[in-house]
Every structure is written in C-alpha cells, then in structure tokens.
Design a protein around this motif. Structure first.
Motif, PDB file in Angstrom:
ATOM      1  N   TYR A 175       0.736  -1.010   0.025  1.00 29.04           N
ATOM      2  CA  TYR A 175      -0.086  -0.113   0.020  1.00 29.04           C
ATOM      3  C   TYR A 175       0.928   1.283  -0.044  1.00 29.04           C
ATOM      4  O   TYR A 175       1.779   1.190   0.781  1.00 29.04           O
TER       5      TYR A 175
ATOM      6  N   TYR B 285      -4.545   6.474  -2.309  1.00 32.63           N
ATOM      7  CA  TYR B 285      -4.512   6.100  -3.452  1.00 32.63           C
ATOM      8  C   TYR B 285      -4.828   7.592  -4.492  1.00 32.63           C
ATOM      9  O   TYR B 285      -5.528   8.553  -4.168  1.00 32.63           O
TER      10      TYR B 285
ATOM     11  N   PHE C 115      -9.856   2.693   0.149  1.00 38.64           N
ATOM     12  CA  PHE C 115      -8.984   3.316  -0.832  1.00 38.64           C
ATOM     13  C   PHE C 115      -9.408   4.722  -1.141  1.00 38.64           C
ATOM     14  O   PHE C 115     -10.438   4.844  -1.988  1.00 38.64           O
TER      15      PHE C 115
ATOM     16  N   GLY D 284     -10.539   6.241  -4.512  1.00 40.56           N
ATOM     17  CA  GLY D 284     -10.827   5.200  -5.544  1.00 40.56           C
ATOM     18  C   GLY D 284     -12.115   5.053  -5.898  1.00 40.56           C
ATOM     19  O   GLY D 284     -13.135   5.435  -5.264  1.00 40.56           O
TER      20      GLY D 284
ATOM     21  N   THR E 246     -11.047   0.002  -8.154  1.00 35.32           N
ATOM     22  CA  THR E 246      -9.690   0.221  -7.421  1.00 35.32           C
ATOM     23  C   THR E 246      -9.161  -0.904  -6.373  1.00 35.32           C
ATOM     24  O   THR E 246      -8.236  -1.375  -6.474  1.00 35.32           O
TER      25      THR E 246
ATOM     26  N   MET F  56      -5.633  -2.547  -6.406  1.00 35.06           N
ATOM     27  CA  MET F  56      -4.714  -2.101  -5.270  1.00 35.06           C
ATOM     28  C   MET F  56      -4.742  -3.093  -3.751  1.00 35.06           C
ATOM     29  O   MET F  56      -3.696  -2.842  -3.018  1.00 35.06           O
TER      30      MET F  56
END
Length: 294
Positions: A38, A55, A269, A272, A276, A280
């Motif tokens: 992350y 993000y 996120f 996001g 996403t 991710m």
C-alpha cells in the motif's frame, strides 16, 4: 507395556504439535512485495482492522501502467507463470463450467478463487497486464507457495452460478484436502461469497472471504461462516458509485460490534472508484493475515 504405550503417546502428541506448528507457520511466499505494498496509510483505527489507504490515480494508474488501464509496466509482472496455467472445463449438474487453473491441481497448500462481477468472465482473473498486474501477482504467489489459483466463469448470480461454484470448490478441495479455500469476489461476485457463507458444507473449507468493491449482506450475521468466525476482508474505493462505501463501512462495523474481535478487516482506498480494490488490494498481506487466523 505401559512404558511402550507412554512413549508412543508422547510421539503422537509431538507429531500433532509439529503439524499444528507447521500450519501456523505457513504463509505465502514473497513476490514483488515492495511494488504492491500500500502506497501509504492515511489513518488507522480499531487496532488496525480499519485503514484508509492513500490512492492517487495519476500515480497508481498513469504512473504504473504503460497504457493506462490496459497494460501495466513490465516490472510489475512475471509472465513465466503462464507455464503453470491451463484452461479447463468441468461438467456440473448446472451445466459446463469453464475456468483457468494456475498451480497445483492436487495436493495444493492453499486454494484461492476469484469470482468476477457483472460483465466479467474467467479471463479477467488471469489477465497479467490489466489492474496494475495484480492478477499476475496472485498467480505468482500461489505457484511459488505450492498453491492453486482458480478463475472461473460465473454463469449468473443466482442458482446456476451457485451450483457451479460449489461443484468447483468441492472438486478441488477433495483433491487438496489440507488446503484452506479463500474466495475473492469482485463487485456483484459478492453474491457468491455471501451464499458460500450460508452453506455449512462449504464453510468447513473456507479460509476467508474477500469482498472487493462489493456489496453487503445482513444475513451473514446469522450464517454458519459468521458462527465459525471465517475471516472477511473488505476493500472499497471511497468514490465507488455502484456500492457506496458508507454502507459497506457500516456493515463492517456491525460485524465487529456484534462479535467482539471478529476477524474482519476494511481497507478504504481514498478517492478510489469501483475497480480500485481489484487493482490495489495487497493479496499477500491479506491472505497471510487470514492464514494466521487458522
């Protein structure tokens, strides 16, 4: 006679303890961990069970893909894993199920299944170049760890789809009787995740459920999976316009409040969108956390 019996008993106890220790120590092998970690945690609460992850589209799509959303940069993928990939078909009572299998189809250490959402197909979960290379990573993680990764077609989100996925799990669970089964469900695929949670025969094999930009299901709180404390992971974009993040966060908090210390995690996120979490989510971190709950 008693001394022989005692020695044999001690050996059996020691052997059992060693098996338990092996099970507890097992985790997925490393694969490009730094690239897929992350990018930054903006905030954390509930003892780390809830995290808000940074993000940024310009960095995490445009800065990662050679062609945005179509082809990730080469350093994110290891395509040699394709040698361990095969396209298969299985006849079930609900019709023929087509799917991809990557890794050991018997004697696997663990099984991960990705179930796509509306409009997807079995190819989505084995596409090496889309979603930032994250599907290529889970394929490599499973092969390097002696596991099996499956990406099937989901016929529908009703009876036929349920029966086909149940047949798939039953077949490969029988071929790898010691392998926990982890099911990751993208978007509407979550219908299948929540159905599995309600099927006691499936719950016996479940190592965890992953809801990626997916929906909530209040009946889970009365399901066999909830009673068995099957780990659940939620990954969700804060700007998801299909399934609002607030509703999924509310459901996550309800799980944690109804059953104190329930093994559930939520990664939000920030900024996001709907897809996403598929791009991710850190597969290795999440699956190793689930393995540690066993």
């Amino acid at each position: 006679m008693s001394s022989v019996f005692t020695a044999k008993s001690c050996f059996l106890v020691l052997f059992a303890l060693l098996r338990v220790a092996e099970a507890q120590a097992f985790e997925l092998a490393s694969h490009k961990d730094r690239l897929f970690a992350y990018p930054g945690v903006l905030s954390s609460s509930d003892g780390g069970a809830y995290r808000v992850v940074d993000y940024q589209e310009m960095r995490d799509i445009n800065g990662r893909d050679a062609v945005p959303e179509r082809q990730v940069e080469g350093r994110y993928v290891s395509t040699g894993v394709r040698r361990a990939q095969q396209e298969l078909a299985m006849k079930t009572e609900a019709g023929t199920l087509r799917f991809f299998a990557v890794g050991k189809t018997s004697g696997a250490s663990a099984i991960v299944i990705y179930l796509h959402g509306q409009g997807g197909n079995r190819r989505q979960g084995v596409n090496d170049l889309t979603f930032g290379g994250n599907f290529n990573r889970i394929k490599n993680l499973m092969v390097k760890s002696g596991g099996l990764y499956l990406s099937p077609d989901v016929a529908d989100f009703e009876a036929n789809g349920k029966r086909q996925i149940a047949a798939l799990i039953s077949h490969y669970a029988a071929a790898s009787p010691d392998a926990p089964v982890f099911v990751a469900c993208g978007s509407m695929g979550g219908v299948q995740c929540w159905w599995l949670a309600e099927d006691a025969s499936m719950v016996e094999r479940l190592g965890g459920l992953m809801l990626l930009g997916s929906l909530w299901h209040e009946a889970f709180l009365k399901s066999p999976a909830f009673a068995a404390r099957v780990p659940v992971f939620f990954g969700h974009g804060s700007n998801d316009r299909v399934f609002p993040v607030e509703r999924q966060e509310e459901f996550f908090r309800k799980i944690r409040s109804v059953a104190k210390g329930y093994p559930a995690r939520f990664v939000r996120f920030e900024t996001g969108t709907h897809g996403t979490p598929i791009r991710m989510t850190d597969w290795r971190e999440t699956l190793n956390w689930m393995l540690a709950q066993r």
